[in-house]
Design an enzyme around this catalytic site. Structure first.
Site, PDB file in Angstrom:
ATOM      1  N   ARG A  92       6.107   4.304  -6.294  1.00  0.00           N
ATOM      2  CA  ARG A  92       4.711   4.316  -6.713  1.00  0.00           C
ATOM      3  C   ARG A  92       3.755   4.848  -5.644  1.00  0.00           C
ATOM      4  NH1 ARG A  92       7.543   1.094  -9.505  1.00  0.00           N
ATOM      5  NH2 ARG A  92       8.525   0.743  -7.499  1.00  0.00           N
ATOM      6  N   THR A  93       3.863   4.316  -4.439  1.00  0.00           N
ATOM      7  CA  THR A  93       2.837   4.641  -3.434  1.00  0.00           C
ATOM      8  C   THR A  93       2.877   6.121  -3.085  1.00  0.00           C
ATOM      9  OG1 THR A  93       3.206   2.416  -2.590  1.00  0.00           O
ATOM     10  CG2 THR A  93       1.857   3.877  -1.241  1.00  0.00           C
ATOM     11  N   HIS A 136      -0.336  -3.898   2.968  1.00  0.00           N
ATOM     12  CA  HIS A 136      -0.296  -2.751   2.060  1.00  0.00           C
ATOM     13  C   HIS A 136      -1.690  -2.675   1.422  1.00  0.00           C
ATOM     14  CE1 HIS A 136       1.128   0.259  -0.554  1.00  0.00           C
ATOM     15  NE2 HIS A 136       2.194  -0.329  -1.085  1.00  0.00           N
ATOM     16  N   LYS A 146      15.811  12.639  16.205  1.00  0.00           N
ATOM     17  CA  LYS A 146      16.220  13.147  17.525  1.00  0.00           C
ATOM     18  C   LYS A 146      15.646  12.287  18.648  1.00  0.00           C
ATOM     19  CE  LYS A 146      15.459  17.703  15.597  1.00  0.00           C
ATOM     20  NZ  LYS A 146      14.468  18.791  15.665  1.00  0.00           N
ATOM     21  N   ARG A 199       4.099   5.188   5.666  1.00  0.00           N
ATOM     22  CA  ARG A 199       4.837   3.938   5.367  1.00  0.00           C
ATOM     23  C   ARG A 199       5.917   3.774   6.422  1.00  0.00           C
ATOM     24  NH1 ARG A 199       7.111   1.605  -0.213  1.00  0.00           N
ATOM     25  NH2 ARG A 199       4.880   1.209  -0.370  1.00  0.00           N
TER      26      ARG A 199
HETATM   27  N1   CP Z   1       4.178  -1.303  -4.999  1.00  0.00           N
HETATM   28  C1   CP Z   1       4.775  -0.438  -4.143  1.00  0.00           C
HETATM   29  O1   CP Z   1       4.416  -0.345  -2.965  1.00  0.00           O
HETATM   30  O2   CP Z   1       5.781   0.280  -4.704  1.00  0.00           O
HETATM   31  P1   CP Z   1       6.639   1.390  -3.953  1.00  0.00           P
HETATM   32  O3   CP Z   1       7.457   0.676  -2.884  1.00  0.00           O
HETATM   33  O4   CP Z   1       7.504   2.002  -5.011  1.00  0.00           O
HETATM   34  O5   CP Z   1       5.706   2.368  -3.323  1.00  0.00           O
END
Ligand code: CP
Length: 299
Positions: free
Chosen positions: A48-49, A127, A78, A99
């Site tokens: 999703r993100t 998040h 590396k 991320r």
């Molecule tokens: N909700 C969420 O962060 O989903 P993803 O890990 O798929 O990005």
């Protein structure tokens, strides 16, 4: 605001502005980011993100450069430091969506980046863009953000989405929170200290029985398999809290069931058809909110 690192950095006026931009997107056909580039640097898996951020940038006329497995397919493999990677990528892109599996990495990235860093999930940390889209979902579905009675359920120790939403809702008057988890997966002391500071009522529970019939939002989360040292440890908790038809029927008719997704087995598929189930809508709102956030940050 330059970087997006944690949800408590947003005040309610800023949130209102971002939500107003999101609400207007249906009527807005402009492509303000023609010629702009977003880099998505993902050291942990995502559906999703990453896709919603990339889709958001493309819909706004911009372009995307991406590595979905930065640990293996960037020079991190590396031995390059995160700081050096960010110093370099920030010369190629106008914004970096990051991320990582390590808590606090976004702050390290922001310290050396010449362009905005958006924390797209840092280990067991936060998040914040998920919290924004979660709050937007609550506003859209319940028509308000104040006075919300919400139960967070599952792995509250490792789940960064519950942590970020608790921080964000902690800014709203008369929020009431129930943290329902096994004793070993309790919500962090940092959240409780923050809620105490903001005079927000909360309660820690092992079972949802006493609150299911009175809450406005049930925020279900998965047990975070990837954060456990052994499968044996994970198996102790997996399947502990499952929402089936019986649990959904015990809720108020106008209450909603949210989940940041991915779901494993903590919401039975037959619940999906109930009007209370808004988790796929929630993922859709994520696209709008991330478009709005990019417009707010970069315009
Ligand atoms: N909700 C969420 O962060 O989903 P993803 O890990 O798929 O990005």
């Amino acid at each position: 605001m330059k970087h997006v690192l944690e949800s408590q950095q947003f005040d309610s006026k800023t949130i209102q502005k971002i939500f107003a931009i999101a609400n207007a997107l249906g009527r807005d056909r402009s492509l303000p980011f023609k010629g702009k580039i977003m880099a998505t640097l993902f050291y942990e898996p995502s559906t999703r993100t990453r896709f919603s951020f990339e889709s958001a940038m493309i819909k706004l006329g911009g372009n995307v450069i991406s590595t979905e497995n930065a640990g293996a397919f960037s020079s991190a493999a590396k031995g390059e430091t995160l700081e050096d990677t960010i110093r370099v990528v920030s010369q190629y892109a106008d914004v970096i969506v990051l991320r990582h599996y390590e808590k606090g990495v976004s702050e390290r990235a922001a310290a050396v980046s010449s362009v905005p860093i958006i924390n797209a999930g840092d280990g067991t940390g936060q998040h914040p863009t998920q919290a924004l889209l979660d709050l937007y979902t609550i506003k859209k579905e319940l028509g308000k953000t104040e006075g919300i009675r919400i139960a967070f359920v599952g792995d509250l120790k490792n789940g960064r989405t519950a942590r970020s939403l608790a921080y964000l809702l902690g800014k709203y008057k008369h929020s009431q929170m129930f943290f329902i988890s096994p004793a070993q997966l309790r919500i962090g002391e940092d959240i409780k200290a923050y809620l105490d500071h903001h005079a927000i009522l909360y309660q820690e529970l092992r079972s949802w029985d006493s609150v299911l019939g009175s809450i406005d939002v049930l925020y279900q989360t998965r047990i975070q398999k990837e954060r456990f040292k052994t499968m044996r440890e994970y198996n102790k908790y997996e399947g502990r809290y499952v929402i089936g038809l019986q649990e959904a029927k015990a809720m108020k008719k106008n209450a909603i069931i949210m989940h940041p997704l991915p779901r494993i087995d903590e919401i039975s598929p037959e619940v999906d058809a109930l009007p209370q189930a808004v988790y796929f809508k929630q993922a859709k709102y994520g696209l709008l909110v991330r478009m709005a956030l990019l417009k707010f940050l970069l315009s």
